[in-house]
Design a protein around this motif. Structure first.
Motif, PDB file in Angstrom:
ATOM      1  N   ALA A   1       0.831  -1.215   0.000  1.00  0.00           N
ATOM      2  CA  ALA A   1       0.000   0.000   0.000  1.00  0.00           C
ATOM      3  C   ALA A   1       0.862   1.261   0.000  1.00  0.00           C
ATOM      4  CB  ALA A   1      -0.927   0.010   1.204  1.00  0.00           C
ATOM      5  N   SER A   2       0.405   2.248  -0.753  1.00  0.00           N
ATOM      6  CA  SER A   2       1.140   3.514  -0.860  1.00  0.00           C
ATOM      7  C   SER A   2       1.411   4.125   0.515  1.00  0.00           C
ATOM      8  CB  SER A   2       0.322   4.482  -1.723  1.00  0.00           C
ATOM      9  OG  SER A   2       0.860   5.769  -1.653  1.00  0.00           O
ATOM     10  N   ASP A   3       0.373   4.182   1.366  1.00  0.00           N
ATOM     11  CA  ASP A   3       0.574   4.849   2.666  1.00  0.00           C
ATOM     12  C   ASP A   3       1.493   4.044   3.589  1.00  0.00           C
ATOM     13  OD1 ASP A   3      -2.270   3.696   2.194  1.00  0.00           O
ATOM     14  OD2 ASP A   3      -1.864   3.254   4.283  1.00  0.00           O
TER      15      ASP A   3
ATOM     16  N   ASP B   1       5.107   8.021  -4.625  1.00  0.00           N
ATOM     17  CA  ASP B   1       3.762   8.268  -5.138  1.00  0.00           C
ATOM     18  C   ASP B   1       3.632   9.758  -5.488  1.00  0.00           C
ATOM     19  OD1 ASP B   1       1.037   8.233  -5.664  1.00  0.00           O
ATOM     20  OD2 ASP B   1       0.550   7.009  -3.907  1.00  0.00           O
ATOM     21  N   THR B   2       2.796  10.033  -6.486  1.00  0.00           N
ATOM     22  CA  THR B   2       2.504  11.409  -6.902  1.00  0.00           C
ATOM     23  C   THR B   2       2.247  12.355  -5.730  1.00  0.00           C
ATOM     24  OG1 THR B   2       1.474  10.504  -8.850  1.00  0.00           O
ATOM     25  CG2 THR B   2       0.840  12.729  -8.287  1.00  0.00           C
ATOM     26  N   VAL B   3       1.580  11.811  -4.700  1.00  0.00           N
ATOM     27  CA  VAL B   3       1.156  12.666  -3.589  1.00  0.00           C
ATOM     28  C   VAL B   3       2.203  12.813  -2.478  1.00  0.00           C
ATOM     29  CG1 VAL B   3      -1.325  12.412  -3.922  1.00  0.00           C
ATOM     30  CG2 VAL B   3      -0.080  10.628  -2.687  1.00  0.00           C
TER      31      VAL B   3
ATOM     32  N   LEU C   1       2.332   6.927 -15.411  1.00  0.00           N
ATOM     33  CA  LEU C   1       1.119   7.687 -15.137  1.00  0.00           C
ATOM     34  C   LEU C   1       0.008   6.735 -14.705  1.00  0.00           C
ATOM     35  CD1 LEU C   1       0.942   9.894 -18.368  1.00  0.00           C
ATOM     36  CD2 LEU C   1       2.146  10.393 -16.237  1.00  0.00           C
ATOM     37  N   ASP C   2      -0.830   7.206 -13.825  1.00  0.00           N
ATOM     38  CA  ASP C   2      -1.995   6.434 -13.418  1.00  0.00           C
ATOM     39  C   ASP C   2      -3.207   7.342 -13.405  1.00  0.00           C
ATOM     40  OD1 ASP C   2      -1.532   3.767 -13.030  1.00  0.00           O
ATOM     41  OD2 ASP C   2      -0.911   3.948 -10.938  1.00  0.00           O
ATOM     42  N   SER C   3      -4.337   6.745 -13.731  1.00  0.00           N
ATOM     43  CA  SER C   3      -5.589   7.466 -13.747  1.00  0.00           C
ATOM     44  C   SER C   3      -6.677   6.410 -13.548  1.00  0.00           C
ATOM     45  CB  SER C   3      -5.721   8.074 -15.131  1.00  0.00           C
ATOM     46  OG  SER C   3      -6.270   9.330 -15.085  1.00  0.00           O
TER      47      SER C   3
ATOM     48  N   TYR D   1      -7.257   2.759   3.203  1.00  0.00           N
ATOM     49  CA  TYR D   1      -5.872   3.064   2.799  1.00  0.00           C
ATOM     50  C   TYR D   1      -5.902   4.108   1.676  1.00  0.00           C
ATOM     51  CZ  TYR D   1      -5.942   0.622  -1.724  1.00  0.00           C
ATOM     52  OH  TYR D   1      -6.203   0.284  -3.019  1.00  0.00           O
ATOM     53  N   GLU D   2      -4.741   4.475   1.172  1.00  0.00           N
ATOM     54  CA  GLU D   2      -4.641   5.551   0.178  1.00  0.00           C
ATOM     55  C   GLU D   2      -5.542   5.342  -1.052  1.00  0.00           C
ATOM     56  OE1 GLU D   2      -3.013   8.384   0.593  1.00  0.00           O
ATOM     57  OE2 GLU D   2      -3.563   9.121  -1.397  1.00  0.00           O
ATOM     58  N   GLY D   3      -5.688   4.099  -1.467  1.00  0.00           N
ATOM     59  CA  GLY D   3      -6.505   3.821  -2.650  1.00  0.00           C
ATOM     60  C   GLY D   3      -7.961   4.227  -2.451  1.00  0.00           C
TER      61      GLY D   3
ATOM     62  N   MET E   1      -7.473  -3.946  -1.923  1.00  0.00           N
ATOM     63  CA  MET E   1      -6.643  -2.938  -2.586  1.00  0.00           C
ATOM     64  C   MET E   1      -6.730  -3.262  -4.083  1.00  0.00           C
ATOM     65  SD  MET E   1      -3.464  -2.317   0.007  1.00  0.00           S
ATOM     66  CE  MET E   1      -2.744  -3.940   0.021  1.00  0.00           C
ATOM     67  N   GLU E   2      -5.831  -2.705  -4.894  1.00  0.00           N
ATOM     68  CA  GLU E   2      -5.919  -2.898  -6.345  1.00  0.00           C
ATOM     69  C   GLU E   2      -5.869  -4.381  -6.725  1.00  0.00           C
ATOM     70  OE1 GLU E   2      -4.202  -0.609  -4.827  1.00  0.00           O
ATOM     71  OE2 GLU E   2      -4.804   1.277  -5.761  1.00  0.00           O
ATOM     72  N   GLU E   3      -4.908  -5.098  -6.178  1.00  0.00           N
ATOM     73  CA  GLU E   3      -4.713  -6.470  -6.614  1.00  0.00           C
ATOM     74  C   GLU E   3      -5.849  -7.400  -6.203  1.00  0.00           C
ATOM     75  OE1 GLU E   3      -2.920  -6.352  -9.180  1.00  0.00           O
ATOM     76  OE2 GLU E   3      -1.582  -8.029  -8.644  1.00  0.00           O
TER      77      GLU E   3
ATOM     78  N   LEU F   1      -5.940  11.296 -10.203  1.00  0.00           N
ATOM     79  CA  LEU F   1      -4.614  11.287 -10.807  1.00  0.00           C
ATOM     80  C   LEU F   1      -3.667  10.541  -9.878  1.00  0.00           C
ATOM     81  CD1 LEU F   1      -2.567  12.398 -12.917  1.00  0.00           C
ATOM     82  CD2 LEU F   1      -2.248  14.329 -11.376  1.00  0.00           C
ATOM     83  N   GLY F   2      -3.050   9.504 -10.424  1.00  0.00           N
ATOM     84  CA  GLY F   2      -2.052   8.776  -9.643  1.00  0.00           C
ATOM     85  C   GLY F   2      -0.746   8.786 -10.397  1.00  0.00           C
ATOM     86  N   GLY F   3       0.090   7.818 -10.081  1.00  0.00           N
ATOM     87  CA  GLY F   3       1.353   7.702 -10.786  1.00  0.00           C
ATOM     88  C   GLY F   3       2.508   7.692  -9.809  1.00  0.00           C
ATOM     89  N   TRP F   4       3.646   7.231 -10.286  1.00  0.00           N
ATOM     90  CA  TRP F   4       4.820   7.064  -9.435  1.00  0.00           C
ATOM     91  C   TRP F   4       6.023   7.746 -10.058  1.00  0.00           C
ATOM     92  CZ3 TRP F   4       4.645   4.741  -4.589  1.00  0.00           C
ATOM     93  CH2 TRP F   4       3.381   4.264  -4.238  1.00  0.00           C
ATOM     94  N   GLN F   5       6.931   8.171  -9.197  1.00  0.00           N
ATOM     95  CA  GLN F   5       8.065   9.001  -9.607  1.00  0.00           C
ATOM     96  C   GLN F   5       9.358   8.390  -9.093  1.00  0.00           C
ATOM     97  OE1 GLN F   5       6.246  11.506 -10.967  1.00  0.00           O
ATOM     98  NE2 GLN F   5       4.411  10.757  -9.917  1.00  0.00           N
TER      99      GLN F   5
ATOM    100  N   PRO G   1      -6.156  15.792  -9.391  1.00  0.00           N
ATOM    101  CA  PRO G   1      -5.200  15.457  -8.324  1.00  0.00           C
ATOM    102  C   PRO G   1      -5.886  15.364  -6.965  1.00  0.00           C
ATOM    103  CG  PRO G   1      -4.806  17.677  -9.190  1.00  0.00           C
ATOM    104  CD  PRO G   1      -5.953  17.115  -9.959  1.00  0.00           C
ATOM    105  N   ARG G   2      -5.338  14.543  -6.093  1.00  0.00           N
ATOM    106  CA  ARG G   2      -5.753  14.574  -4.693  1.00  0.00           C
ATOM    107  C   ARG G   2      -5.195  15.857  -4.079  1.00  0.00           C
ATOM    108  NH1 ARG G   2      -3.061   8.899  -4.064  1.00  0.00           N
ATOM    109  NH2 ARG G   2      -2.656   9.294  -6.264  1.00  0.00           N
ATOM    110  N   PRO G   3      -5.765  16.307  -2.940  1.00  0.00           N
ATOM    111  CA  PRO G   3      -5.325  17.608  -2.414  1.00  0.00           C
ATOM    112  C   PRO G   3      -3.943  17.542  -1.765  1.00  0.00           C
ATOM    113  CG  PRO G   3      -7.012  16.638  -1.019  1.00  0.00           C
ATOM    114  CD  PRO G   3      -6.887  15.735  -2.196  1.00  0.00           C
TER     115      PRO G   3
HETATM  116  C1  GLC Z   1      -1.803   3.793  -7.629  1.00  0.00           C
HETATM  117  C2  GLC Z   1      -1.534   5.250  -7.947  1.00  0.00           C
HETATM  118  C3  GLC Z   1      -1.126   5.994  -6.710  1.00  0.00           C
HETATM  119  C4  GLC Z   1      -2.128   5.785  -5.615  1.00  0.00           C
HETATM  120  C5  GLC Z   1      -2.330   4.322  -5.340  1.00  0.00           C
HETATM  121  C6  GLC Z   1      -3.433   4.109  -4.323  1.00  0.00           C
HETATM  122  O1  GLC Z   1      -0.616   3.151  -7.349  1.00  0.00           O
HETATM  123  O2  GLC Z   1      -0.568   5.393  -8.926  1.00  0.00           O
HETATM  124  O3  GLC Z   1      -0.972   7.361  -7.009  1.00  0.00           O
HETATM  125  O4  GLC Z   1      -1.768   6.455  -4.440  1.00  0.00           O
HETATM  126  O5  GLC Z   1      -2.674   3.646  -6.521  1.00  0.00           O
HETATM  127  O6  GLC Z   1      -3.579   2.775  -4.014  1.00  0.00           O
END
Ligand code: GLC
Length: 421
Positions: free
Chosen positions: A62-64, A88-90, A134-136, A189-191, A245-247, A299-303, A370-372
Motif C-alpha cells: 500500500a502507498s501509505d 507516489d505522486t502525492v 502515469l496512473d488514472s 488506505y490511500e486507494g 486494494m488494487e490487486e 490522478l495517480g502515478g509514481w516518480q 489530483p488529490r489535495p
Molecule cells: C496507484 C496510484 C497511486 C495511488 C495508489 C493508491 O498506485 O498510482 O498514485 O496512491 O494507486 O492505491
C-alpha cells in the motif's frame, strides 16, 4: 560469460575514469514475476554500464504503508537502506527535504516528459523526482456480458448501479453464484482516498480541499456520494471489498467474477494476459458521473526519486537515467502494464501495437483530478488518512454520509489549524 564481458569492460572504464571502487546500490523492486524480470533487466544494464552492483528491496504494497516506512528511514537519515525508489505522486511535498535535488542532473530529459507530470515533482523550483509512470482511475467492464444482456456501458453511477444489479442477478440465477456487479478498492488506505475523490467530485461535491487550501467537503452532494457507495456494499459489491486494494479487486475481476471494476491502467495488460480468464472480453472507459456532474479520474502515478542521504549520488543518478529512458518505460509497459510518462511513446508504433488501449487512456488522463496534496504540503498523509477513515466508516455502515462529511470537515480544519505547512 556473455554477461561478464560488458561489466568487465565497464568496470575497467570506471577505473580509468578515476572511480576506484565498485559500490552496491539498492533499488525498490516489485515482488511479482514481471517485476523481478524488469528489475533484472535494469540490473544487467546498470552493472554493465557502471561496474557497480545492484540489489533489490521489497516494500509493502500500500502507498501509505510505503510512505510510513520512508518517513521512518528518512527521520533516521538512513543512507544505506535504499538509493533509488518510487515515490507516489502525492508524496513529493511530504518527503521533499529528504529527496536528492535532481534539478541539474535531469535538465537534459525534462522536455521528454508530460509537463503536468514533470511539474508535480518540482518544489520551490527544484526537481525532486522524475515521472516513472502515469496512473488514472478507469472503469473496466465485461464487453461480452453487456452484449449478452443488451446493455450499454454505463455513463452515470445510477446506470452502473442498475446494470450491475440486473446482470449480477441474472448471472447468479444462471448458476454463477459468486458473481458480483462492481468491485473497487474499499480498504481503509490511500486507494480509498482515490475512489472517494472520484465518487464525490463526479457528483459536484468538490475535491475535499480546493486549490486555495479551503476545506470544502461538508456539502450535500458529497454526503450523497458517500451514501451511494455505502449502498453498493453487500448488494452489488462484496462485503470483502472493505479489505480490497488494487490487486484484490483485480483478482475477482480477472477471475471472471465481476461485471465492473474500478482500477488503474496496469490492470488492462494483465487482464489480457494469456493466463487470464477474461482475455479479449474487457473494455475500459472513463468512470461514471453523477446526473449533474462530469466523469472524474483520480490522478495517480509514481516518480523515481533518490534518497537524499545516499552515499552514491552519481551512481544513483546513472541508475535513475536508465530506469527513466524510453527502453525501460517500454519494458515496464510490456511487463507490468505501466503507462509511460514519456510523451513520444504514445506515438511510438511499437507501443501502440502492443498497447492499443493507451489511446483510450489519453482522454482519461485528460480528466484526471489530483488529490489535495500540493496545497496540504507535508500534512497530506494526515489529510488522506482522515479522508479514507471517514469514507471507510460510511462503507462499513458505522456512519452515514451527512454525519461523515460534517465530521471530516471538522477533522480537516483541526489538521490545518493555522494553515497548511
Ligand atoms: C496507484 C496510484 C497511486 C495511488 C495508489 C493508491 O498506485 O498510482 O498514485 O496512491 O494507486 O492505491
Amino acid at each position: 560469460m556473455r554477461r561478464l564481458i560488458p561489466s568487465m569492460v565497464a568496470a575497467t572504464l570506471a577505473l580509468m575514469s578515476g572511480q576506484t571502487h565498485a559500490d552496491t546500490l539498492r533499488m525498490q523492486c516489485a515482488p511479482s514475476k514481471e517485476g523481478r524480470q524488469y528489475c533484472n533487466e535494469i540490473k544487467q544494464r546498470f552493472e554493465a554500464q557502471t561496474g557497480h552492483t545492484l540489489e533489490f528491496i521489497d516494500l509493502p504494497p500500500a502507498s501509505d504503508e510505503k510512505l510510513s516506512l520512508f518517513q521512518q528511514l528518512f527521520a533516521a537519515k538512513d543512507a544505506s537502506a535504499i538509493d533509488l525508489f518510487q515515490a507516489d505522486t502525492v508524496w513529493i511535498g511530504v518527503l521533499n527535504k529528504h529527496l536528492l535535488d535532481l534539478t541539474d542532473s535531469v535538465s537534459d530529459i525534462k522536455q521528454d516528459f508530460f509537463p503536468a507530470a514533470w511539474q508535480n515533482n518540482v518544489v520551490n523550483g527544484r526537481v525532486k523526482a522524475v515521472p516513472a509512470y502515469l496512473d488514472s482511475g478507469a472503469l473496466y467492464y465485461r464487453k461480452d456480458l453487456l452484449e449478452k444482456y443488451d446493455e450499454q456501458p454505463p455513463v452515470t453511477w445510477a446506470d452502473l448501479t442498475r446494470i450491475a444489479t440486473r446482470i449480477q442477478q441474472e448471472e447468479r440465477a444462471a448458476g454463477h453464484k459468486n458473481f458480483w456487479g462492481f468491485v473497487f478498492q474499499g480498504k481503509s488506505y490511500e486507494g480509498l482516498t482515490c475512489n472517494v475523490l472520484e465518487w464525490v467530485a463526479s457528483q459536484n461535491g468538490g475535491s475535499f480541499i480546493d486549490a486555495q487550501g479551503n476545506i470544502t467537503i461538508n456539502n450535500p452532494q458529497a454526503a450523497q456520494a458517500l451514501n451511494m457507495a455505502a449502498g453498493w456494499i453487500g448488494k452489488i459489491t462484496p462485503k470483502g471489498a472493505l479489505g480490497y486494494m488494487e490487486e484484490e479487486s483485480r483478482a475477482v475481476f480477472q477471475n471472471g467474477d465481476a461485471l465492473f471494476m474500478r482500477n488503474w491502467p496496469y490492470a488492462y495488460v494483465l487482464a489480457q494476459d494469456s493466463s487470464s480468464a477474461i482475455r479479449g472480453k474487457v473494455g475500459v472507459m472513463p468512470l461514471p458521473k453523477g446526473a449533474e456532474g462530469e466523469s472524474v479520474s483520480a490522478l495517480g502515478g509514481w516518480q523515481w526519486a533518490i534518497n537524499g542521504y545516499t552515499k552514491n549520488p552519481q551512481a544513483a543518478i546513472a541508475l535513475l537515467k536508465i530506469v527513466s529512458d524510453a527502453e525501460s518505460q517500454k519494458r515496464a509497459l510490456a511487463l507490468m502494464g505501466q503507462a509511460p510518462s514519456r510523451v513520444a511513446l504514445y506515438d511510438d508504433p511499437q507501443v501502440l501495437a502492443q498497447a492499443p488501449y493507451l489511446a483510450d487512456f489519453k482522454s482519461i488522463f485528460a480528466q484526471s483530478m489530483p488529490r489535495p496534496a500540493t496545497q496540504t504540503k507535508r500534512q497530506y498523509a494526515q489529510v488522506s488518512r482522515a479522508i479514507y477513515n471517514a469514507t471507510f466508516n460510511v462503507l462499513r455502515g458505522d456512519s452515514d454520509g451527512v454525519t461523515a462529511v460534517a465530521d471530516l470537515q471538522q477533522r480537516l480544519e483541526r489538521i490545518k489549524a493555522r494553515g497548511w505547512r
